[in-house]
Motif scaffolding. Sequence first.
Motif, mmCIF file in Angstrom:
data_model
loop_
_atom_site.group_PDB
_atom_site.id
_atom_site.type_symbol
_atom_site.label_atom_id
_atom_site.label_comp_id
_atom_site.label_asym_id
_atom_site.label_seq_id
_atom_site.Cartn_x
_atom_site.Cartn_y
_atom_site.Cartn_z
ATOM 1 N N SER A 1 0.798 -1.234 0.000
ATOM 2 C CA SER A 1 0.000 0.000 0.000
ATOM 3 C C SER A 1 0.821 1.269 0.000
ATOM 4 C CB SER A 1 -0.956 0.010 1.203
ATOM 5 O OG SER A 1 -1.962 -0.961 1.034
ATOM 6 N N SER B 1 -6.360 2.841 4.249
ATOM 7 C CA SER B 1 -5.771 1.987 3.221
ATOM 8 C C SER B 1 -6.810 1.047 2.613
ATOM 9 C CB SER B 1 -4.604 1.190 3.804
ATOM 10 O OG SER B 1 -3.700 0.808 2.793
ATOM 11 N N GLY C 1 2.315 -0.041 4.627
ATOM 12 C CA GLY C 1 2.047 -1.061 3.623
ATOM 13 C C GLY C 1 2.387 -2.429 4.170
#
Length: 766
Positions: A409, A477, A607
């Motif tokens: 991400s 996210s 991420g």
Amino acid sequence: MGRAEERRARQRGGRRAAPKTRRSSRAAGSGKSGIRALFTWKKILGSFLGLALLGIGGFIVLYLVIDIPKGNALAQEQSNVYKYTDGRTLTRKGEVNREVVDLSQVPKEVQRTFVAAENKSFYSDSGVDLKGTARGLLNTLSGKGKQGGSTITQQYVKNYYLTQEQTVTRKLKELVISLKVDREKSKDDILAGYINTSYYGRGAYGIQAAAQAYYRVDAGDLSVEQGAYLAALLQAPSQYDWAVASDTSKRLVEQRWNYVLDNMVEQRWLDSGERGGMKFPVPKEPQGAPGMQGQTGYIVEAANRQLARQLVAQGAAEDTDDALAKIDRGGWTITVNIDRKKQAQLEKSVKNQLTGKLDKGERKVDADVQAGGVSLDPKTGEVLAMYGGIDYVKHFTNNATRRDYQPASTFKPVILAAAVDEGAETQDGTPIAADTIYDGDSRRPVVDDGRKVGFAPPNEDDVDYGDVTVQTAMNKSVNSVFAQMGTDVGMAKVMEVAGALGMDTEGMQAVPAQTLGSMGASALEMAGIYATLDNHGKKVTPSIVASAEHKDTAVEFPDPIGDQVISREAADTVTSVLTGVVDDGTARTSVRENPARDGQQVAGKTGTSDDNKSAWFTGYTPGLVTSIGLFGEDDKPPHKQVPMYGAGGEERVNGGGFPAMIWAEYTFGVMGKVTKFDLDTDQGAGVRPPPSPSTSDPQSPPPSPSESDPESPPPSPSESDPESPPPSPSESDPEPPPPSPSGSNTSEPGDPGETEDPPLDDGDQQ
């Protein structure tokens, strides 16, 4: 004038043209005669023979005036000195790793592997390949660079008697000296010289050093299989080193290994039955050289590779392998941009927040956790600190520059940057901005021009968020939002912007799955991308080398700060949105609430990749950008990628956990005075903060425990990714499951939205 002539004159318009025609015919005849006189076959043949004689005469002169010079390869052995910008010495890389051995000490079959690989006619030729040399001269004149076709004798001459420069003069010298060497030396002497002066990678010159570096044996104990690998390796040592080779490179070197052995069978140097039973000999792990312990080896390696790229770019080396060989010969003084205090702080932060918490005895998975990080100045591009792994002599691969793990991400800001820079719109024509409303339900099918594209990614923990703003989608996210946004922008445009920002996109497909950050990327790349955002859209290329000096080679490095690659508004909008990730998103626990922050404004993104194999936090302040990655790598060869569940006592390793904690301790420990972003945008949390951190989007549910708490319970096997989970079956199914009743979107930007929307056409879905 007779009647007939008069009639013909009238037909021609009354003009007597016959005499003129005769004159014209004579003139034309004279012209043709002149051309024929100028280009007769005799003159053409004579000119050709004259040029040929002139060339032969010139070559004879060269042959007479050029002598075999004194060998210079051994004489060039010197140390390289690596320094900090303050003048202090980082390290000295020792003497060239070479030990000359007699050919008699190398098994005959191993000797022949090199002949089979490079020059099957070696024992019968005159030492030169005229066709290959001519091709090389033409390539040099046309600027095409490296060429094949050189004989073993020519390669030995280039290694031992000449420089690596790409000039016509050097190639002509190579040709003449090769002819003389072939007349004056035996084939065994030439072959011995070749295998003793060639560069095999891993800092090894010569077959003895290579045998030790790759197989931990002396040259005399090499098997035919091992010799064939070393012979194959010479074509591209940095690419074909098994320890760092990509899957493609491994396939290529195996193909070349087979080519070598097949040639040996063809030459009747190897029995076909014996050949059929041979298996590829996987080399052993590399060993660090003395003085390269800790982070030093990673820094030196990264500096050498940047210098090598520049040597190739300016024509001082044929390719990366030639350049690295040139550097390893020594004599260089290389100054790096590494800041000693920041380097020490980064190492300390990794120890305090990660490695000091790992216990390999208690938890087997702790042995599989690797960390990498890069910190740089966005105003200059200087790499100020680098963490490549636990210790260069224990873990050879540089975790700061490796590109084999997904950035997950942390790629989402690139999609938003492309959207704003392009002025892209949603499927219903709404401009994409921080407050644009998207449907955030999990597994919502991505739509393009009214058609489902066969991609419907799940959100973390399969949460349905309903209608959310882009700001909230970045904070939490939300995969489904950015999958649709990437399609709205156009994936070709997204990948184009990714390349402009600094990602190596060669060979990457422009498909919706890339919105999950499914490509490979390094911490160095991600730091460069975010630095370009921090620098208001002006390209920042990370640079670890400040300068490089050598008595024979001048090197000029390009300015790390380049052109405006996206608009300032686009870059600043992304920065503004990314402040929300820190203040009200997946990084808030580790960064926002850190007592050392002291009001410092921060932008960043977490991420976590598929099956928890990598976890990231890349973040920045106005003056410092740092990317931290954790990678699950099996501690035992062949070091496959593995999940990190349970590492450090945490049930799931998130980007907002260890990576963000390392980032925060490091950044707040070196940042100096508190600063604010200078943003040219009216969008995002950086300029329009929400009323309260937890209620910025009345339509979105509260964050799941895993988003804010690094000690959250583990997901089920199908929910392994906090930011971008593994693709659902619908990703590969052209007919994914339909969205939930609230999956469509009719809300306008700024409207509160509805929890239950009326049915819409596919073209209206967001």
